[in-house]
Design an enzyme around this catalytic site. Structure first.
Site, short mmCIF file in Angstrom:
data_model
loop_
_atom_site.label_atom_id
_atom_site.label_comp_id
_atom_site.label_asym_id
_atom_site.label_seq_id
_atom_site.Cartn_x
_atom_site.Cartn_y
_atom_site.Cartn_z
N PHE A 1 0.56 -2.57 -1.74
CA PHE A 1 1.98 -2.63 -1.42
C PHE A 1 2.70 -1.52 -2.18
CE2 PHE A 1 6.37 -3.82 -2.20
CZ PHE A 1 6.80 -4.19 -0.94
N ASP B 1 0.48 3.32 -8.88
CA ASP B 1 1.74 2.62 -8.63
C ASP B 1 1.87 1.52 -9.68
OD1 ASP B 1 3.79 0.99 -7.82
OD2 ASP B 1 3.34 1.15 -5.68
N LYS C 1 11.09 -1.51 -10.91
CA LYS C 1 11.19 -2.89 -11.38
C LYS C 1 11.60 -3.00 -12.86
CE LYS C 1 9.02 -5.32 -7.72
NZ LYS C 1 8.09 -4.65 -6.81
C1 LIG Z 1 8.19 -3.70 -5.68
C2 LIG Z 1 7.14 -2.68 -5.49
C3 LIG Z 1 7.39 -1.50 -4.80
C4 LIG Z 1 8.70 -1.21 -4.13
O1 LIG Z 1 9.77 -1.12 -5.03
P1 LIG Z 1 11.27 -1.26 -4.47
O2 LIG Z 1 12.11 -1.06 -5.68
O3 LIG Z 1 11.38 -2.62 -3.87
O4 LIG Z 1 11.45 -0.20 -3.46
C5 LIG Z 1 6.37 -0.58 -4.70
N1 LIG Z 1 5.17 -0.80 -5.26
C6 LIG Z 1 4.90 -1.92 -5.94
C7 LIG Z 1 3.56 -2.11 -6.57
C8 LIG Z 1 5.86 -2.92 -6.07
O5 LIG Z 1 5.58 -4.06 -6.71
#
Ligand SMILES: *Cc1c(COP(=O)(O)O)cnc(C)c1O
Length: 402
Positions: free
Chosen positions: A143, A228, A257
């Site tokens: 994700f 990520d 986050k």
């Molecule tokens: C939440 C998340 C995203 C997206 O971040 P947003 O601030 O919602 O755009 C991307 N990668 C990971 C692993 C996430 O947990």
């Protein structure tokens, strides 16, 4: 300690929400206040929060460090223009460089925007260093956010046919299968991108060995390793960044986050050798504004305090222990994850019901898939709050699985 309520929330009428675009089924509760691990709704009911804005509020709700930083920065400078330097922007970039071992940061307003930046940086790098190669190997069930390119990079099955045509150039492989990654790498590949723990997918950990093998493999092929760390970074797993468990260093990392502790802030962070944007390639109106980056500084300064990360590891161990004890009592299965990013395999598809009943009893908990609960409390969560959560969860499971 505040006690959560035990009566179901009274229904606010659906009409009250009609001016909001509906993007998911939200429970009819309106939150008005938060402190630490606790939320209060407009009827005055208390809730213990084990979601924390999806692992965003790393210091809990309205922590003093962030409130103080917001007040003082608000009185000084909110925003000038991304065309100029401001003091908190420089300071936060320096802090990230010092703690990550990487060199340069581009600030964003969200995680997906940082991922977009990483994809663009990799493609630019491919144009300069790999003869126009642009393909990025990513993981099934990964994700990376909700912009078109970030969705295309993600491996979420439900998204496969959504919003076609997708952005091309992503090849999906299985997590923890180094041979499959190697087979996917061609002359057209520029990078491998993954989460150290797949959070949205249900908390599946990329093993330390896999990350080390990936580091060696990407070096051997002369391509970039992009991590990520949007969900796993900023102390979530008990180290400042999850890659530190494996002792590897990526070429590029994306954060969001926890970095803003509850206000919108993301970062594209890269080794100096991977930085190849020319003037005009990347930018954004709000990027690196003084308000958001001042909050980022306050968050990193808190987390870097002696003992903070050890406290996260300890709280994580306590939560894992309590979940592991609870699991066999209700025919659940394994506890997965690291630090304060944990999941419980329920063995049956009752996750949404568990979350619904928990909310009625004053507990916010997330079911990222029907058979899984995810736990991502504030990094400052106390043992008593963990024990309280386990007690409520036990009551709910008892009700559902007599
Ligand atoms: C939440 C998340 C995203 C997206 O971040 P947003 O601030 O919602 O755009 C991307 N990668 C990971 C692993 C996430 O947990």
């Amino acid at each position: 300690m505040l006690e959560p309520h035990t009566v179901p929330p009274a229904c606010v009428t659906e009409d009250a929400f009609a001016a909001l675009m509906e993007i998911s089924k939200r429970p009819p509760v309106v939150f008005v206040e938060g402190r630490g691990s606790w939320l209060t709704d407009q009827e005055g009911r208390k809730y213990l929060d084990f979601i924390q804005g999806w692992a965003v509020n790393c210091l809990g709700h309205c922590p003093t460090a962030i409130v103080t930083a917001i007040k003082s920065q608000a009185e000084q400078l909110l925003n000038c223009s991304p065309a100029y330097y401001n003091a908190p922007m420089i300071r936060l970039a320096e802090l990230i460089a010092r703690y990550s071992g990487l060199h340069r940061t581009f600030f964003t307003n969200s995680g997906a925007e940082a991922v977009e930046g990483a994809i663009k940086l990799a493609r630019k790098w491919g144009q300069i260093h790999r003869g126009g190669a642009y393909e990025i190997v990513t993981m099934h069930h990964g994700f990376h956010g909700r912009t078109l390119a970030a969705m295309s990079a993600s491996g979420k099955a439900q998204w496969e046919h959504l919003f076609e045509p997708k952005v091309r150039g992503f090849r999906k492989v299985r997590l923890n299968d180094i041979e499959e990654v190697e087979r996917a790498i061609t002359a057209n590949t520029v990078a491998v991108m993954l989460e150290p723990i797949q959070g949205e997918a249900g908390v599946f950990v990329a093993s330390d060995a896999f990350l080390r093998d990936l580091r060696a493999l990407t070096r051997r092929h002369g391509i970039l390793l992009i991590l990520d760390e949007i969900q796993t970074g900023i102390g979530r797993t008990g180290t400042l960044f999850a890659f530190q468990h494996a002792g590897v260093e990526p070429d590029v990392m994306v954060l969001a986050k926890g970095l803003g502790g509850g206000i919108p802030l993301g970062a594209l962070v890269a080794h100096k050798d991977a930085c190849c944007f020319a003037h005009g390639d990347q930018g954004g109106t709000f990027n690196g504004n003084a308000f958001a980056t001042a909050v980022g500084c306050a968050v990193l300064e808190e987390i870097a305090k002696p003992g903070f990360l050890a406290g996260v590891a300890e709280a994580g161990a306590h939560l894992a222990k309590r979940l592991t004890e609870l699991s066999p009592q209700y025919q659940c299965a394994e506890v997965r994850g690291r630090g304060l990013l944990l999941a419980l395999n329920l063995q049956s598809e009752i996750g949404p019901q568990v979350a619904g009943l928990a909310l009625q009893r004053g507990l916010l908990i997330n079911a990222p898939r029907p058979d899984t609960l995810r736990f991502m409390p504030a990094l400052t969560v106390t043992r008593q709050e963990i024990d309280r959560m386990i007690a409520i969860l036990g009551e709910v499971l008892k009700e559902l699985l007599p």
